[in-house]
Design a protein around this motif. Structure first.
Motif, PDB file in Angstrom:
ATOM      1  N   ASP A 109      -1.644  -1.081  24.945  1.00 24.74           N
ATOM      2  CA  ASP A 109      -1.861  -0.804  23.513  1.00 24.74           C
ATOM      3  C   ASP A 109      -3.338  -0.996  23.163  1.00 24.74           C
ATOM      4  OD1 ASP A 109       0.808  -0.142  22.777  1.00 24.74           O
ATOM      5  OD2 ASP A 109       1.319  -2.269  22.865  1.00 24.74           O
ATOM      6  N   SER A 110      -3.939  -2.042  23.733  1.00 25.62           N
ATOM      7  CA  SER A 110      -5.387  -2.214  23.546  1.00 25.62           C
ATOM      8  C   SER A 110      -6.133  -1.022  24.125  1.00 25.62           C
ATOM      9  CB  SER A 110      -5.883  -3.480  24.244  1.00 25.62           C
ATOM     10  OG  SER A 110      -5.337  -4.619  23.649  1.00 25.62           O
ATOM     11  N   ARG A 112      -8.991   5.563  20.992  1.00 24.33           N
ATOM     12  CA  ARG A 112      -9.177   5.985  19.586  1.00 24.33           C
ATOM     13  C   ARG A 112     -10.573   5.617  19.075  1.00 24.33           C
ATOM     14  NH1 ARG A 112      -4.250   7.489  17.741  1.00 24.33           N
ATOM     15  NH2 ARG A 112      -2.465   6.506  18.767  1.00 24.33           N
ATOM     16  N   GLN A 113     -11.019   4.419  19.446  1.00 22.48           N
ATOM     17  CA  GLN A 113     -12.327   3.989  18.946  1.00 22.48           C
ATOM     18  C   GLN A 113     -13.456   4.855  19.497  1.00 22.48           C
ATOM     19  OE1 GLN A 113     -12.755  -0.526  18.459  1.00 22.48           O
ATOM     20  NE2 GLN A 113     -10.736  -0.370  19.381  1.00 22.48           N
ATOM     21  N   SER A 128      -6.061   1.805  21.901  1.00 22.30           N
ATOM     22  CA  SER A 128      -6.959   1.616  20.746  1.00 22.30           C
ATOM     23  C   SER A 128      -8.415   1.883  21.153  1.00 22.30           C
ATOM     24  CB  SER A 128      -6.792   0.219  20.147  1.00 22.30           C
ATOM     25  OG  SER A 128      -7.470  -0.751  20.914  1.00 22.30           O
ATOM     26  N   TYR A 129      -8.754   1.596  22.407  1.00 26.89           N
ATOM     27  CA  TYR A 129     -10.117   1.866  22.880  1.00 26.89           C
ATOM     28  C   TYR A 129     -10.363   3.375  23.034  1.00 26.89           C
ATOM     29  CZ  TYR A 129      -9.996  -3.147  23.939  1.00 26.89           C
ATOM     30  OH  TYR A 129      -9.860  -4.513  23.853  1.00 26.89           O
TER      31      TYR A 129
END
Ligand SMILES: [Zn+2]
Length: 319
Positions: free
Chosen positions: A39-40, A46-47, A43-44
């Protein structure tokens, strides 16, 4: 990166036929889990995309590089940046930046992981001609490998590895033409191969992670890797099988691919390429639909599940 010659592609077609319908659903099997947080990792992805295309010389690249370095400084023991100017064949001066995050920097026994963090400047394979001069997100091509390695850094901060680990993020993989001849591509990996951290730098083995976030994930053994470092290919595919991911890491050779492992192999490092070049899948690509180097390379084509599979294997190899 680019796929190699037609002879091997014909072989690949046979392999692909043989594998049709054999792709299992990894969620139905119990896998030994690792602390890799997919999940992290997502998110990376997406960032990075939120910064914009990470094209060398762009503001987005500068800001994304700064963000990666800030993240890695909190996680790794040492972060080294290699910065230089690459002058292209057409005389364009490109600022370049490799980032190397090191765990146990004094350990002589080391493992090297590599990914490229730049985005190709234009979506030159897009099916719509008008899109071929536009930038694209690079969620999978560039984004997924960076996300994987940033999440690995998180895990290694929590539980340090037994061996030394180097997480290398190279710039300028995808800038120019793969030809042949290759012009202004693999820039960062070539530079790293010529500027190793020490004269005697010799990791036990290395893995390049590229396009590993594809939601429709199947990874074959890349032929240049199998020729140059067969024992590393065996090590990675055996680990995947052991973890119940044998349906994704298919133990069959397919396609020579020109990618960042090539300059490293030429420098004597035993580095293989773990890549799912068929984006989204071989059948689709055979039918003329590919997301590679198109505007379709977006976050919705990347999955947490794929990041988890590759993350588990990548982390287990370091333990
Ligand atoms: Zn690419």
């Amino acid at each position: 990166m680019i796929r190699g010659n037609g002879r091997l592609t014909a072989t690949a077609a046979l392999v692909m036929l043989a594998s049709c319908g054999s792709k299992g659903d990894a969620t139905t099997t119990q896998h030994p889990t690792t602390e890799f947080n997919a999940d992290s990792a997502m998110s990376y992805v997406r960032q990075q995309v939120a910064f914009g295309a990470r094209i060398p010389g762009s503001t987005a690249a500068k800001l994304c590089g700064d963000w990666m370095v800030a993240h890695l400084r909190l996680k790794a023991d040492t972060v080294i940046e290699q910065t230089w100017t690459h002058t292209t064949a057409k005389g364009v001066k490109l600022p370049m930046r490799n980032i190397l995050a090191r765990f146990k920097p004094n350990a002589t026994q080391r493992i090297l992981y590599v990914t490229h963090w730049d985005t190709r400047p234009v979506a030159d394979s897009d099916p719509v001609p008008a899109n071929r001069t536009k930038p694209f997100d690079g969620a999978n091509d560039g984004g997924s490998g960076v996300a994987l390695q940033l999440a690995l850094a998180d895990a290694l901060k929590k539980t340090p590895p037994g061996v030394g680990v180097d997480l290398l993020f190279v710039d300028g993989e995808d800038w120019g033409s793969f030809g042949p001849p290759e012009v202004d591509v693999l820039i960062g990996s070539t530079y790293f191969a010529q500027h190793l951290p020490s004269a005697d730098y010799k990791p036990l083995f290395g893995v390049l992670w590229d396009m590993i976030g594809d939601a429709d994930l199947t990874i074959y053994q890349e032929i240049n890797s199998a020729n140059a470092a067969p024992e590393v290919v065996q090590r990675v595919w055996n680990k995947a099988k052991e973890m119940g991911y044998g349906d994704v890491f298919v133990p069959q050779a397919k396609d020579p691919i020109t990618d960042d492992h090539v300059p490293l192999i030429k420098a004597g490092l035993r580095v293989i390429d773990v890549i799912d070049i068929d984006y989204p899948n071989p059948e689709s690509v055979r039918n003329g639909v590919s997301y590679h180097h198109t505007l379709a390379d977006k976050v919705d084509k990347v999955s947490v599940k794929s990041l988890k599979i590759v993350g588990d294997v990548a982390l287990a190899l370091l333990r």
